[in-house]
Design a protein around this motif. Structure first.
Motif, PDB file in Angstrom:
ATOM      1  N   ALA A   1      76.510  30.995  57.354  1.00  0.00           N
ATOM      2  CA  ALA A   1      75.667  31.599  58.342  1.00  0.00           C
ATOM      3  C   ALA A   1      74.592  32.119  57.782  1.00  0.00           C
ATOM      4  N   ALA A   2      74.578  32.929  56.694  1.00  0.00           N
ATOM      5  CA  ALA A   2      73.426  33.150  55.982  1.00  0.00           C
ATOM      6  C   ALA A   2      72.518  32.274  55.287  1.00  0.00           C
ATOM      7  N   GLU A   3      73.178  31.054  54.705  1.00  0.00           N
ATOM      8  CA  GLU A   3      72.351  29.941  54.130  1.00  0.00           C
ATOM      9  C   GLU A   3      71.679  29.117  55.376  1.00  0.00           C
ATOM     10  N   ALA A   4      72.199  28.904  56.539  1.00  0.00           N
ATOM     11  CA  ALA A   4      72.029  28.343  57.663  1.00  0.00           C
ATOM     12  C   ALA A   4      70.601  28.948  58.195  1.00  0.00           C
ATOM     13  N   GLY A   5      70.776  30.207  57.972  1.00  0.00           N
ATOM     14  CA  GLY A   5      69.630  31.162  58.518  1.00  0.00           C
ATOM     15  C   GLY A   5      68.152  30.965  57.835  1.00  0.00           C
ATOM     16  N   ASP A   6      68.747  30.867  56.378  1.00  0.00           N
ATOM     17  CA  ASP A   6      67.484  30.824  55.363  1.00  0.00           C
ATOM     18  C   ASP A   6      67.035  29.123  55.589  1.00  0.00           C
ATOM     19  N   LEU A   7      67.806  28.008  55.891  1.00  0.00           N
ATOM     20  CA  LEU A   7      67.498  26.893  56.153  1.00  0.00           C
ATOM     21  C   LEU A   7      66.460  26.639  57.378  1.00  0.00           C
ATOM     22  N   SER A   8      66.988  27.278  58.423  1.00  0.00           N
ATOM     23  CA  SER A   8      66.158  27.441  59.449  1.00  0.00           C
ATOM     24  C   SER A   8      64.419  27.908  59.250  1.00  0.00           C
ATOM     25  N   ALA A   9      64.706  29.009  58.623  1.00  0.00           N
ATOM     26  CA  ALA A   9      63.436  29.711  58.370  1.00  0.00           C
ATOM     27  C   ALA A   9      62.470  28.711  57.270  1.00  0.00           C
ATOM     28  N   ALA A  10      63.117  28.039  56.370  1.00  0.00           N
ATOM     29  CA  ALA A  10      62.567  27.119  55.424  1.00  0.00           C
ATOM     30  C   ALA A  10      61.655  26.171  56.228  1.00  0.00           C
ATOM     31  N   ALA A  11      62.594  25.334  57.256  1.00  0.00           N
ATOM     32  CA  ALA A  11      62.135  24.397  58.065  1.00  0.00           C
ATOM     33  C   ALA A  11      60.771  24.550  58.831  1.00  0.00           C
ATOM     34  N   ALA A  12      60.969  26.017  59.430  1.00  0.00           N
ATOM     35  CA  ALA A  12      59.756  26.288  60.134  1.00  0.00           C
ATOM     36  C   ALA A  12      58.659  26.755  59.207  1.00  0.00           C
ATOM     37  N   ASP A  13      58.821  27.167  57.918  1.00  0.00           N
ATOM     38  CA  ASP A  13      57.730  27.370  57.069  1.00  0.00           C
ATOM     39  C   ASP A  13      57.031  26.086  56.526  1.00  0.00           C
TER      40      ASP A  13
END
Length: 347
Positions: A48-60
């Protein structure tokens, strides 16, 4: 009267150890199940934590598509994907709902459905939204779709290559879908604890999950690409994560996941069995399997095309086979667990 009292006393002494043993097995089972639940919870929390970071990285990346943000996005994808691989073996409980496992990873894909679905969405005039992703099926919704957008050679040579607006829309929507599913799975597994610990059948179900994961790893994730199954020809396309060259990293992560969250409960059960020596043997075999890394941190295509490199893969395969035999043919038998019918017919 004295004789009767003596007889009753002897009988009590004889029955006492039996009664103690009968009470210890449920306690041992419960302790193992507590270890399994906690280990899997940690894995789901990491996902869950890594998936959250992935979503943020895609937006960035889509907001500022520079090399640094692209590198960060690719690393975030790999981190989240490997977090999934560490809990991929769990094939029961909340992950069964709504085909969640398939939503995280649609594989195998012999018809290249991921590429076809991506082409359809990118070439259509309709905008990509979270609703579209939800309605488009499991081939669209998980890590392999993001891998396709990031690493497919044909796509990266086309007008749809990232950071094209439509492709970025698809990237962000899929990453958001994975993030939502990761949080849902974490929360549902935590809520599942009471039922899991109170239901006797989950002892065997948990063991079968580890057994099935090893069968799939040996037969389909290794033997099939190596040409040891099927038509006998080596084929990188039979491996998962071949586009990014991370097939062996995903296998390593699965083995680490089994070692971290499956093995402790298994060895606890074996310690109280008639063959307590099996636990240390399995622990040592896990170490033997993992000693092949990091030398095997190479693309599967390289390992299949070069005979010297292929010999490394063969040695790894032998050690994985020995681990599978120890757990599936020896530990499971000792613990009275019968292998499920067609246990390797899905992933």
């Amino acid at each position: 009267m004295q004789s009767l009292t003596k007889t009753v006393g002897i009988a009590a002494l004889i029955l006492a150890p039996i009664s103690g043993m009968a009470g210890s097995q449920p306690e041992t089972n419960n302790n193992a199940e507590q270890q399994w639940h906690q280990g899997i919870l940690k894995g789901y929390q990491s996902l869950a934590a890594e998936a959250g970071d992935l979503s943020a990285a895609a937006a960035d990346y889509c907001s500022a598509p520079e090399q640094a943000s692209r590198d960060a996005l690719e690393q975030a994808w790999l981190n989240a994907f490997l977090a999934w691989q560490r809990v991929r073996y769990v094939d029961f409980g909340p992950v069964e709902s709504d085909n969640l496992a398939w939503q995280f990873q649609f594989w195998p894909d012999p018809k290249n459905l991921i590429a076809r679905k991506a082409s359809y969405l990118l070439d259509s005039e309709a905008p990509v939204s979270s609703e579209v992703i939800t309605e488009s099926g499991v081939a669209v919704q998980g890590f392999p779709m993001l891998e396709y957008l990031l690493y497919d050679e044909a796509l990266n040579a086309s007008n749809n290559a990232l950071p094209a607006e439509k492709t970025c829309g698809l990237l962000r929507a899929v990453a958001g879908h994975i993030e939502a599913n990761g949080k849902q799975l974490r929360d549902q597994w935590q809520a599942f604890r009471e039922h899991y610990l109170a239901t006797e059948q989950y002892r065997d179900t948990s063991i079968r999950a580890g057994m099935a994961a090893l069968e799939i790893l040996e037969d389909r994730r290794l033997a099939q690409p190596m040409g040891l199954r099927g038509n006998g020809k080596r084929s990188v396309y039979a491996a998962d994560a071949w586009r990014s060259g991370s097939s062996l990293r995903t296998i390593e992560a699965t083995i680490h996941g089994l070692e971290q969250s499956f093995l402790p409960g298994l060895t606890r059960l074996l310690k109280e069995s008639d063959q307590p020596e099996l636990g240390p043997r399995i622990e040592n075999q896990f170490k033997d399997v993992l000693e092949h890394f990091p030398e095997l941190h190479r693309p599967m295509a390289e390992l299949l095309s070069n005979d010297d490199a292929f010999s490394l893969l063969q040695g790894f395969y032998v050690d994985v086979s020995q681990l599978t035999t120890l757990i599936n043919d020896q530990a499971a038998v000792e613990l009275g667990v019968i292998r499920g019918f067609n246990s390797s017919d899905g992933d």
